[in-house]
Design an enzyme around this catalytic site. Structure first.
Site, PDB file in Angstrom:
ATOM      1  N   SER A 150       0.874  -1.185   0.000  1.00 38.39           N
ATOM      2  CA  SER A 150       0.000   0.000   0.000  1.00 38.39           C
ATOM      3  C   SER A 150       0.903   1.224   0.000  1.00 38.39           C
ATOM      4  CB  SER A 150      -0.859  -0.004   1.269  1.00 38.39           C
ATOM      5  OG  SER A 150      -1.431   1.265   1.514  1.00 38.39           O
ATOM      6  N   TYR A 163      -2.006  -1.002  10.537  1.00 40.60           N
ATOM      7  CA  TYR A 163      -2.069  -1.256   9.090  1.00 40.60           C
ATOM      8  C   TYR A 163      -0.807  -0.700   8.418  1.00 40.60           C
ATOM      9  CZ  TYR A 163      -3.881  -1.402   4.321  1.00 40.60           C
ATOM     10  OH  TYR A 163      -4.041  -1.656   2.974  1.00 40.60           O
TER      11      TYR A 163
HETATM   12  N1  NAP Z   1      -8.694  -0.986  -1.253  1.00 43.48           N
HETATM   13  C1  NAP Z   1      -7.654  -0.174  -1.079  1.00 43.48           C
HETATM   14  O1  NAP Z   1      -7.778   1.069  -1.131  1.00 43.48           O
HETATM   15  C2  NAP Z   1      -6.304  -0.757  -0.842  1.00 43.48           C
HETATM   16  C3  NAP Z   1      -5.206   0.093  -0.963  1.00 43.48           C
HETATM   17  C4  NAP Z   1      -3.924  -0.421  -0.736  1.00 43.48           C
HETATM   18  C5  NAP Z   1      -3.764  -1.756  -0.435  1.00 43.48           C
HETATM   19  N2  NAP Z   1      -4.855  -2.572  -0.332  1.00 43.48           N
HETATM   20  C6  NAP Z   1      -4.617  -3.975   0.000  1.00 43.48           C
HETATM   21  O2  NAP Z   1      -5.211  -4.780  -0.981  1.00 43.48           O
HETATM   22  C7  NAP Z   1      -5.501  -6.062  -0.431  1.00 43.48           C
HETATM   23  C8  NAP Z   1      -6.939  -6.425  -0.770  1.00 43.48           C
HETATM   24  O3  NAP Z   1      -7.797  -5.532  -0.077  1.00 43.48           O
HETATM   25  P1  NAP Z   1      -9.210  -5.094  -0.645  1.00 43.48           P
HETATM   26  O4  NAP Z   1      -9.205  -3.628  -0.733  1.00 43.48           O
HETATM   27  O5  NAP Z   1      -9.567  -5.888  -1.841  1.00 43.48           O
HETATM   28  O6  NAP Z   1     -10.132  -5.467   0.602  1.00 43.48           O
HETATM   29  P2  NAP Z   1     -11.287  -6.569   0.795  1.00 43.48           P
HETATM   30  O7  NAP Z   1     -12.302  -6.432  -0.282  1.00 43.48           O
HETATM   31  O8  NAP Z   1     -11.711  -6.428   2.199  1.00 43.48           O
HETATM   32  O9  NAP Z   1     -10.517  -7.942   0.562  1.00 43.48           O
HETATM   33  C9  NAP Z   1      -9.664  -8.500   1.528  1.00 43.48           C
HETATM   34  C10 NAP Z   1      -9.445  -9.948   1.169  1.00 43.48           C
HETATM   35  O10 NAP Z   1      -8.555 -10.509   2.136  1.00 43.48           O
HETATM   36  C11 NAP Z   1      -9.062 -11.757   2.511  1.00 43.48           C
HETATM   37  N3  NAP Z   1      -8.650 -12.115   3.861  1.00 43.48           N
HETATM   38  C12 NAP Z   1      -8.770 -11.383   4.990  1.00 43.48           C
HETATM   39  N4  NAP Z   1      -8.360 -12.103   6.062  1.00 43.48           N
HETATM   40  C13 NAP Z   1      -7.951 -13.302   5.573  1.00 43.48           C
HETATM   41  C14 NAP Z   1      -7.441 -14.479   6.181  1.00 43.48           C
HETATM   42  N5  NAP Z   1      -7.269 -14.582   7.502  1.00 43.48           N
HETATM   43  N6  NAP Z   1      -7.124 -15.526   5.393  1.00 43.48           N
HETATM   44  C15 NAP Z   1      -7.286 -15.437   4.041  1.00 43.48           C
HETATM   45  N7  NAP Z   1      -7.786 -14.361   3.417  1.00 43.48           N
HETATM   46  C16 NAP Z   1      -8.116 -13.302   4.181  1.00 43.48           C
HETATM   47  C17 NAP Z   1     -10.566 -11.624   2.419  1.00 43.48           C
HETATM   48  O11 NAP Z   1     -11.164 -12.904   2.195  1.00 43.48           O
HETATM   49  P3  NAP Z   1     -12.022 -13.747   3.278  1.00 43.48           P
HETATM   50  O12 NAP Z   1     -12.632 -12.747   4.221  1.00 43.48           O
HETATM   51  O13 NAP Z   1     -13.027 -14.455   2.427  1.00 43.48           O
HETATM   52  O14 NAP Z   1     -11.021 -14.644   3.901  1.00 43.48           O
HETATM   53  C18 NAP Z   1     -10.725 -10.749   1.201  1.00 43.48           C
HETATM   54  O15 NAP Z   1     -10.809 -11.534   0.039  1.00 43.48           O
HETATM   55  C19 NAP Z   1      -5.232  -5.933   1.071  1.00 43.48           C
HETATM   56  O16 NAP Z   1      -3.975  -6.484   1.379  1.00 43.48           O
HETATM   57  C20 NAP Z   1      -5.237  -4.441   1.304  1.00 43.48           C
HETATM   58  O17 NAP Z   1      -4.485  -4.073   2.418  1.00 43.48           O
HETATM   59  C21 NAP Z   1      -6.114  -2.104  -0.525  1.00 43.48           C
END
Ligand code: NAP
Length: 257
Positions: A150, A163
């Site tokens: 991120s 985070y």
């Molecule tokens: N959205 C943003 O603005 C943004 C920006 C920078 C970085 N990111 C990063 O991008 C990645 C994806 O985030 P997102 O924005 O797509 O959020 P999201 O829609 O909440 O997705 C998070 C994913 O992580 C999985 N997860 C969480 N805990 C887990 C566990 N214990 N075991 C296996 N899987 C797990 C969830 O699946 P289950 O709950 O089904 O397990 C879900 O598929 C993250 O690492 C986040 O930090 C996001």
């Protein structure tokens, strides 16, 4: 479609995407499948993974669904083994599972700390370790690992202390992984998105505070998951053979604003 699908940029390679049940991971899996990869969808919510598998297969791609909880060491080992059983050795890992906790430091509990650090840093460490061990043991060529960090790996933001820490750890881990695994042909890079609307932050953007925050962005917008397609494809492509230990920021210039 035949198992030896060789079309697209990724021509039948086996790709494991963690956190494929929603948001960025869902998009990453779809894009990799569209480029010809056989994609293993991993997360805890199995029903969502099954729906995505059906969607990918309906579009002519190949996918398998594997339950994974990155907080469980045994689950990580079993999921990577299941991925290999489905489509052969994992050549591409998109290490994307992640969670957040938005609180002031004085309100952050030890449990919040453990959940965020253990998912985002420890979990990502274990998944990559397991995939790399298998790539090394089987002398698989052209390994690619993309750690989804991120811009907050380097930018300090109030109320997201753990985070930010977890993503800083993942970014620095990326560099050590790249060093250790260079000789085994595994390229490891970080993808550092700015703000993209997904379930991790969905509610926030519709609050007054969220709207004011977006107004301060250089492009006054929150990104869409598809905005990351180009960076993802570069990092997993055979064309990025000399790119390792790097980070690609995709953020509409937000980190430098
Ligand atoms: N959205 C943003 O603005 C943004 C920006 C920078 C970085 N990111 C990063 O991008 C990645 C994806 O985030 P997102 O924005 O797509 O959020 P999201 O829609 O909440 O997705 C998070 C994913 O992580 C999985 N997860 C969480 N805990 C887990 C566990 N214990 N075991 C296996 N899987 C797990 C969830 O699946 P289950 O709950 O089904 O397990 C879900 O598929 C993250 O690492 C986040 O930090 C996001």
């Amino acid at each position: 479609m035949a198992d030896d699908r060789s079309t697209g940029l990724l021509g039948g390679r086996c790709a494991l995407v963690t956190g494929a049940s929603s948001g960025l991971g869902r998009r990453f899996a779809t894009v990799l499948a569209r480029e010809g990869a056989r994609v293993v969808l991993a997360a805890r919510r199995a029903e969502r993974l099954r729906d995505l598998r059906t969607e990918i297969e309906g579009a002519g791609g190949r996918a398998a669904a594997v339950e994974l909880d990155v907080l469980s060491d045994g689950s990580v080992t079993a999921a990577v083994a299941a991925a290999e059983a489905a489509f052969g050795p994992v050549q591409i890992l998109v290490n994307n599972s992640g969670v957040s906790a938005q609180k002031r430091i004085v309100d952050m509990s030890a449990g919040d700390y453990d959940r965020v650090m253990n998912t985002n840093a420890r979990g990502a460490f274990l998944v990559a370790r397991e995939v790399a061990r298998r790539i090394i043991d089987a002398s698989v060529e052209g390994g690619r690992i993309v750690n989804v960090a991120s811009i907050l790996a380097e930018k300090a933001v109030r109320e997201l202390s753990v985070y930010c820490m977890s993503k800083a750890a993942l970014l620095h881990l990326t560099r050590v992984q790249a060093l250790e695994w260079a000789r085994f042909g595994i390229n490891v890079n970080a993808l550092c998105p700015g703000y993209v609307r997904t379930e991790i932050n969905d509610e926030y953007w519709d609050t007054d505070r969220g709207r004011r925050f977006v107004e301060s962005f250089p492009r006054r917008r929150v990104g869409d998951a598809s905005d990351l397609d180009g960076a993802l494809l570069l990092l997993v492509s055979p064309e990025s053979r000399m790119i390792t230990g790097s980070a690609i920021t995709v953020d509409d210039a937000l980190a430098i604003a």
